[in-house]
Write an enzyme that holds these catalytic residues in place. Sequence first.
Site, PDB file in Angstrom:
ATOM      1  N   SER A  73     -22.421 -57.176 -88.291  1.00  0.00           N
ATOM      2  CA  SER A  73     -21.710 -56.964 -87.048  1.00  0.00           C
ATOM      3  C   SER A  73     -22.681 -56.524 -85.957  1.00  0.00           C
ATOM      4  O   SER A  73     -23.776 -56.047 -86.254  1.00  0.00           O
ATOM      5  CB  SER A  73     -20.635 -55.886 -87.271  1.00  0.00           C
ATOM      6  OG  SER A  73     -19.787 -55.771 -86.172  1.00  0.00           O
ATOM      7  N   GLY A 127     -19.198 -61.536 -86.152  1.00  0.00           N
ATOM      8  CA  GLY A 127     -19.655 -60.195 -85.804  1.00  0.00           C
ATOM      9  C   GLY A 127     -20.567 -60.196 -84.591  1.00  0.00           C
ATOM     10  O   GLY A 127     -21.557 -59.474 -84.529  1.00  0.00           O
ATOM     11  N   ARG A 173     -15.835 -57.860 -82.782  1.00  0.00           N
ATOM     12  CA  ARG A 173     -15.592 -57.005 -81.624  1.00  0.00           C
ATOM     13  C   ARG A 173     -15.724 -57.732 -80.293  1.00  0.00           C
ATOM     14  O   ARG A 173     -15.366 -57.185 -79.244  1.00  0.00           O
ATOM     15  CB  ARG A 173     -16.578 -55.839 -81.648  1.00  0.00           C
ATOM     16  CG  ARG A 173     -17.990 -56.201 -81.254  1.00  0.00           C
ATOM     17  CD  ARG A 173     -18.973 -55.083 -81.516  1.00  0.00           C
ATOM     18  NE  ARG A 173     -19.128 -54.878 -82.937  1.00  0.00           N
ATOM     19  CZ  ARG A 173     -19.588 -53.749 -83.478  1.00  0.00           C
ATOM     20  NH1 ARG A 173     -19.955 -52.755 -82.708  1.00  0.00           N
ATOM     21  NH2 ARG A 173     -19.714 -53.641 -84.781  1.00  0.00           N
ATOM     22  N   TYR A 211     -12.877 -50.708 -82.869  1.00  0.00           N
ATOM     23  CA  TYR A 211     -13.150 -49.666 -83.853  1.00  0.00           C
ATOM     24  C   TYR A 211     -13.060 -48.250 -83.297  1.00  0.00           C
ATOM     25  O   TYR A 211     -13.534 -47.322 -83.934  1.00  0.00           O
ATOM     26  CB  TYR A 211     -14.523 -49.896 -84.510  1.00  0.00           C
ATOM     27  CG  TYR A 211     -14.658 -51.291 -85.042  1.00  0.00           C
ATOM     28  CD1 TYR A 211     -13.889 -51.712 -86.126  1.00  0.00           C
ATOM     29  CD2 TYR A 211     -15.506 -52.211 -84.441  1.00  0.00           C
ATOM     30  CE1 TYR A 211     -13.972 -53.008 -86.599  1.00  0.00           C
ATOM     31  CE2 TYR A 211     -15.597 -53.507 -84.904  1.00  0.00           C
ATOM     32  CZ  TYR A 211     -14.823 -53.907 -85.987  1.00  0.00           C
ATOM     33  OH  TYR A 211     -14.901 -55.183 -86.449  1.00  0.00           O
ATOM     34  N   PRO A 215     -15.351 -63.805 -84.453  1.00  0.00           N
ATOM     35  CA  PRO A 215     -16.145 -63.148 -83.405  1.00  0.00           C
ATOM     36  C   PRO A 215     -16.204 -61.628 -83.510  1.00  0.00           C
ATOM     37  O   PRO A 215     -17.078 -61.000 -82.918  1.00  0.00           O
ATOM     38  CB  PRO A 215     -15.446 -63.583 -82.114  1.00  0.00           C
ATOM     39  CG  PRO A 215     -14.713 -64.821 -82.476  1.00  0.00           C
ATOM     40  CD  PRO A 215     -14.291 -64.647 -83.898  1.00  0.00           C
ATOM     41  N   CYS A 251     -14.561 -29.223 -83.276  1.00  0.00           N
ATOM     42  CA  CYS A 251     -15.410 -28.177 -83.849  1.00  0.00           C
ATOM     43  C   CYS A 251     -16.490 -28.804 -84.734  1.00  0.00           C
ATOM     44  O   CYS A 251     -16.528 -28.605 -85.947  1.00  0.00           O
ATOM     45  CB  CYS A 251     -14.551 -27.191 -84.641  1.00  0.00           C
ATOM     46  SG  CYS A 251     -15.418 -25.664 -85.022  1.00  0.00           S
TER      47      CYS A 251
END
Length: 467
Positions: free
Chosen positions: A238, A276, A321, A423, A319, A393
Amino acid sequence: MSTTHEAGWAHASGALRGPAWLRQPSDPNALVAHLWSQTAHKVAGELHVGGLAVPELVANVNTPAYVLDEADFRARARAFRDAFAEYDVFYAGKAFLCTAVARWVQEEGLSLDVCSDGELTVALRAGFDPARIGYHGNNKSQIELRRAVAEGVGRIIVDSFDEIARLESVTAESGTTARVMIRVTAGVEAHTHEYIATAHEDQKFGFSITSGDAFEAVRRVQAAPGIELLGLHSHIGSQIFDSSGFEVAARRVLALQARVSEELGVTLPEMDLGGGFGIAYTTQDDPSDPAQLATEMSKIVEHECRALGIPEPRLSIEPGRAIVGPAMCTVYTVGTVKRVELDGGAVRTYVSVDGGMSDNIRTALYDADYSCTIASRASDAPPVLARVVGKHCEAGDVVVKDEFLPGDIRPGDLVAVPGTGAYCRSMASNYNHALRPPVVAVRDGVARVVVRRETVDDLLATDMGDQ
């Protein structure tokens, strides 16, 4: 490292120095167009997307919020569909999926990848044609396979000998036929992060070509009643920017296809080259144009098939992302600004926002780089090198590692981060019991919430108390 501004900057005297290429902006209010969705621009310092001013938009939905540019999403989907006109183009549901997006994907003529029962459920809820769905995953259960077959999923990408046996059992009990592709590992080292490179030998996906497992998988599937073998599937990773890795992978996969034809007498009608394809998160990224990718990848397959003397299979790509990634930005409100003196007298400005690793884990998980800009106003203040951090935190709760922002940045300002469509929402969590943000689709001056913000009731719905 990152920047939203134009290249060609000079370091400020005495300022904290970031990476060698990071330069101060000549215009800190400008956007670098290729980092943002196609309708994004600034008016008097205010970010506009989809015909709406972002400050006005988030006043109605609060922050943090994901803003999805529908026109941009559709345009990118069409660009891949048209460039790869002779291919089947599969949108990656894992990047981001909701009912509205599944409908857009179908309306623009693309197919859809899913890799869980939940993603399949969303697709079917949207009315997506199951024949145009591919089902990925390295550990599909008997229940998941049974449903995929029953729903008529167009292709199941098998990933292990255990899965082949499960699928044989499912088709035997149902009296139906499953259409499958076999995921193979081509042994290609993609130039990407270790965690998103998927074609080298030492990882969990696929059957190794080198070890002979891939050929044995073909032999078993071909001999199994109730399973129709469509072809071989390869995916090298990717965030990939060129076709060189695909050339090596295609050569090895097609060599296996030629062996299957010669030794088993089987001509496999299809082949998936994966995808990717990369997007621009910073000015250092230079994505390839879909048409360029299509030309290069088609020539690779044509050349190899001619050399091997085998017919060209019908091709498909994924493809990843490249469709949804640039179509979305995330908008935050600044809560605190802290200037920390470092060794040597340099100062780093920490800009804390009201989200963080719960809505974008990629910086912490992949050491990913992002850019950002102030979205609510213009500023004439000299820029300072800043780090945008979340409210969680964790010391590693960083959204943007390095970015030049106006030196007068203050609580209440809006900060927008481009390239967050892939993502980010799909891997969002309730860490520190944070509520996951909404996704607001914008188009032609109209906004609609396609995924609402979580509520405290949602958060407590699965908490059974002290029973």
